[in-house]
Enzyme design. Structure first.
Site, PDB file in Angstrom:
ATOM      1  N   CYS A 113       0.713  -0.970  -0.057  1.00  0.00           N
ATOM      2  CA  CYS A 113      -0.336  -0.187  -0.312  1.00  0.00           C
ATOM      3  C   CYS A 113       0.920   0.823   0.118  1.00  0.00           C
ATOM      4  O   CYS A 113       0.643   1.830  -0.426  1.00  0.00           O
ATOM      5  CB  CYS A 113      -0.851   0.054   1.332  1.00  0.00           C
ATOM      6  SG  CYS A 113      -2.007  -1.393   1.151  1.00  0.00           S
ATOM      7  N   HIS A 247      -3.110   7.566   1.955  1.00  0.00           N
ATOM      8  CA  HIS A 247      -4.064   6.070   1.769  1.00  0.00           C
ATOM      9  C   HIS A 247      -5.051   6.207   2.094  1.00  0.00           C
ATOM     10  O   HIS A 247      -5.085   6.961   3.323  1.00  0.00           O
ATOM     11  CB  HIS A 247      -2.363   5.043   1.742  1.00  0.00           C
ATOM     12  CG  HIS A 247      -3.195   3.455   1.768  1.00  0.00           C
ATOM     13  ND1 HIS A 247      -3.349   3.635   0.557  1.00  0.00           N
ATOM     14  CD2 HIS A 247      -3.045   2.637   2.572  1.00  0.00           C
ATOM     15  CE1 HIS A 247      -4.090   1.839   0.995  1.00  0.00           C
ATOM     16  NE2 HIS A 247      -3.662   2.053   1.913  1.00  0.00           N
ATOM     17  N   ASN A 277     -10.001  -0.313  -0.558  1.00  0.00           N
ATOM     18  CA  ASN A 277      -8.385   0.088   0.004  1.00  0.00           C
ATOM     19  C   ASN A 277      -8.025  -0.151  -1.719  1.00  0.00           C
ATOM     20  O   ASN A 277      -8.433  -1.434  -1.894  1.00  0.00           O
ATOM     21  CB  ASN A 277      -7.900  -0.394   1.113  1.00  0.00           C
ATOM     22  CG  ASN A 277      -6.506  -0.821   0.882  1.00  0.00           C
ATOM     23  OD1 ASN A 277      -5.914   0.152   0.549  1.00  0.00           O
ATOM     24  ND2 ASN A 277      -5.349  -0.676   2.166  1.00  0.00           N
TER      25      ASN A 277
HETATM   26  O1  UT7 Z   1      -3.857  -1.157   3.871  1.00  0.00           O
HETATM   27  C1  UT7 Z   1      -2.760  -1.688   4.297  1.00  0.00           C
HETATM   28  C2  UT7 Z   1      -2.751  -1.077   5.575  1.00  0.00           C
HETATM   29  N1  UT7 Z   1      -4.373  -1.836   6.543  1.00  0.00           N
HETATM   30  C3  UT7 Z   1      -5.218  -1.506   7.197  1.00  0.00           C
HETATM   31  O2  UT7 Z   1      -4.860   0.098   7.284  1.00  0.00           O
HETATM   32  C4  UT7 Z   1      -6.064  -1.340   8.115  1.00  0.00           C
HETATM   33  C5  UT7 Z   1      -6.119  -1.560   8.925  1.00  0.00           C
HETATM   34  N2  UT7 Z   1      -6.920  -2.491   9.993  1.00  0.00           N
HETATM   35  C6  UT7 Z   1      -8.504  -2.263   9.624  1.00  0.00           C
HETATM   36  O3  UT7 Z   1      -8.731  -1.307   9.354  1.00  0.00           O
HETATM   37  C7  UT7 Z   1      -9.408  -2.567  10.962  1.00  0.00           C
HETATM   38  O4  UT7 Z   1      -8.308  -3.654  11.901  1.00  0.00           O
HETATM   39  C8  UT7 Z   1     -10.279  -3.483   9.990  1.00  0.00           C
HETATM   40  C9  UT7 Z   1     -11.505  -2.764   9.497  1.00  0.00           C
HETATM   41  C10 UT7 Z   1      -9.796  -4.670   9.205  1.00  0.00           C
HETATM   42  C11 UT7 Z   1     -11.118  -4.027  11.245  1.00  0.00           C
HETATM   43  O5  UT7 Z   1     -11.680  -3.479  11.946  1.00  0.00           O
HETATM   44  P1  UT7 Z   1     -11.528  -3.360  14.172  1.00  0.00           P
HETATM   45  O6  UT7 Z   1     -12.175  -2.158  14.596  1.00  0.00           O
HETATM   46  O7  UT7 Z   1     -10.073  -3.423  14.168  1.00  0.00           O
HETATM   47  O8  UT7 Z   1     -12.349  -4.598  14.241  1.00  0.00           O
HETATM   48  P2  UT7 Z   1     -11.107  -6.620  14.494  1.00  0.00           P
HETATM   49  O9  UT7 Z   1     -10.688  -6.632  14.381  1.00  0.00           O
HETATM   50  O10 UT7 Z   1     -10.197  -5.853  16.166  1.00  0.00           O
HETATM   51  O11 UT7 Z   1     -12.593  -7.095  15.575  1.00  0.00           O
HETATM   52  C12 UT7 Z   1     -13.828  -7.159  15.892  1.00  0.00           C
HETATM   53  C13 UT7 Z   1     -15.090  -7.611  15.411  1.00  0.00           C
HETATM   54  C14 UT7 Z   1     -14.462  -9.012  15.520  1.00  0.00           C
HETATM   55  O12 UT7 Z   1     -15.304 -10.033  16.168  1.00  0.00           O
HETATM   56  P3  UT7 Z   1     -15.627 -10.319  17.244  1.00  0.00           P
HETATM   57  O13 UT7 Z   1     -14.236 -11.356  17.480  1.00  0.00           O
HETATM   58  O14 UT7 Z   1     -14.760  -9.352  18.684  1.00  0.00           O
HETATM   59  O15 UT7 Z   1     -16.757 -12.033  17.344  1.00  0.00           O
HETATM   60  C15 UT7 Z   1     -14.338  -9.720  14.025  1.00  0.00           C
HETATM   61  O16 UT7 Z   1     -14.521 -10.929  13.507  1.00  0.00           O
HETATM   62  O17 UT7 Z   1     -16.234  -8.340  13.830  1.00  0.00           O
HETATM   63  C16 UT7 Z   1     -15.430  -8.712  13.369  1.00  0.00           C
HETATM   64  N3  UT7 Z   1     -15.336  -8.846  12.167  1.00  0.00           N
HETATM   65  C17 UT7 Z   1     -16.725  -8.226  11.344  1.00  0.00           C
HETATM   66  N4  UT7 Z   1     -18.166  -8.096  11.417  1.00  0.00           N
HETATM   67  C18 UT7 Z   1     -18.046  -8.197  10.219  1.00  0.00           C
HETATM   68  C19 UT7 Z   1     -14.256  -8.844  11.044  1.00  0.00           C
HETATM   69  N5  UT7 Z   1     -14.933  -7.666  10.006  1.00  0.00           N
HETATM   70  C20 UT7 Z   1     -16.645  -7.920  10.148  1.00  0.00           C
HETATM   71  C21 UT7 Z   1     -17.240  -7.997   8.901  1.00  0.00           C
HETATM   72  N6  UT7 Z   1     -18.566  -7.935   9.451  1.00  0.00           N
HETATM   73  N7  UT7 Z   1     -16.714  -7.176   7.827  1.00  0.00           N
END
Ligand code: UT7
Length: 320
Positions: A113, A247, A277
């Protein structure tokens, strides 16, 4: 002073749009979750017969038209991608041939990225050193090809697209051009965001894997640091910046950086809602959006930044 002046910008997005609601029919997710946690509402997906080079060629032609330059004037192509057409040759070689360019060098850069920032810095160094006169710097990706469409934690985040700029070596006395670039890699975090395939390790293409919340925690701090460092190198303050072109990974990252550095959201070009993204394509696509809609104008001071797999991160300060 010899500078790499930004002579033109262009972008290309495939026609097919994939909405959050459509994704909710494929994996256990919802439009509400994706919008609230990422700001993404839709993303573009390349047609089955569209390769990364096809997207790159569209963007390159648009940038050349914007610069009112002919492809024959280009003597350097630096293309950032993590989704090349083939393992080799470089996707840049195909772009060079398609544009009818028979001089200079063309090669790919792989910083995921952050790729466009790394490519811009590389091209700038060549131009300022006199190794080339006119460069195409391209970020082009087809991340749809490496997504695990059963993994809701990643498949909702990414989209396909390409963006390009033309850099022209000029002797300037009005401050235009690439002023400063700052690049960093910390390979200790290589397993936070990676593809589990490759020619040397598995002989497969593989799928993208990410520990999203761990990347998120690194993002705000490193991006903020890179922006401050680029400003320090360019001898300007954050208040001097007319437009921030980040980005586009997650709206919450953009908001976090803006809060930390006390940047007004009105000064940030944001495309994450419509593009998702697009990895290396996201910064030039956002710049193209700002220039095309008339917000980013000649003479403006622009600060670009990115963070991605590696981890890699960086920033580039440019006066248009
Ligand atoms: O470009 C390269 C760099 N990349 C980035 O900068 C990405 C950085 N990360 C992010 O943008 C975020 O971490 C995400 C959008 C990927 C995830 O958001 P988050 O608030 O950090 O969520 P999390 O990974 O901590 O997950 C929280 C919950 C989990 O469920 P439990 O374990 O709490 O029951 C996940 O399973 O959200 C769940 N989850 C979803 N739920 C519904 C993860 N993806 C989804 C989804 N729909 N698509």
């Amino acid at each position: 002073m010899r500078r790499s002046v930004l002579a033109g910008v262009g972008g290309y997005l495939p026609d097919r749009i994939l909405t959050n609601t459509e994704l909710a029919g494929r994996v256990e997710t919802s439009d509400e979750w994706i919008t609230e946690r990422t700001g993404i509402r839709q993303r573009h997906i390349a047609a089955d017969d569209q390769k990364t080079s096809d997207l790159a060629i569209h963007a390159a032609r648009a940038a050349l038209a914007n610069a009112r330059m002919d492809a024959s004037e280009i003597d350097l192509i630096v293309l950032a991608t993590a989704t090349p057409d083939l393992t080799f040759p470089a996707t840049a070689a195909r772009v060079q041939a398609a544009l009818g360019i028979t001089q200079g060098a063309a090669f790919d850069i792989q910083a995921v990225c952050s790729g466009f920032i790394f490519a811009l810095a590389t091209a700038d160094n060549s131009l300022v050193r006199g190794q080339a006169k006119n460069a195409l710097v391209i970020g082009a990706e087809t991340f749809s090809r490496i997504l695990d469409w059963t993994d809701r934690g990643t498949c909702v985040l990414f989209g396909d697209g390409a963006g390009a700029v033309v850099l022209r070596a000029e002797d300037v006395n009005d401050g235009r051009g690439v002023i400063a670039t700052f690049l960093r890699t910390d390979g200790r975090h290589h397993d936070l965001l990676y593809v589990d395939g490759g020619p040397s390790q598995t002989q497969t293409v593989g799928h993208l894997r990410m520990i999203g919340n761990a990347v998120f925690r690194q993002a705000v701090e490193h991006i903020s640091g890179a922006m401050i460092e680029a400003c320090r190198l360019g001898n300007v303050s954050l208040d001097d910046i007319d437009w921030f072109v980040p980005h586009q990974a997650n709206q919450r990252i953009l908001d976090g950086v803006a809060r930390r550095l006390q940047i007004s959201p009105d000064k940030i070009i944001t495309t994450v809602a419509r593009h998702g993204n697009t990895s290396a394509a996201s910064v030039p696509l956002a710049l193209n959006t700002g220039v095309s809609d008339g917000r980013v104008k000649a003479g403006d001071l622009v600060l670009m930044e990115a963070l991605g797999g590696g981890l890699t991160w960086g920033a580039a300060l440019v006066r248009l």
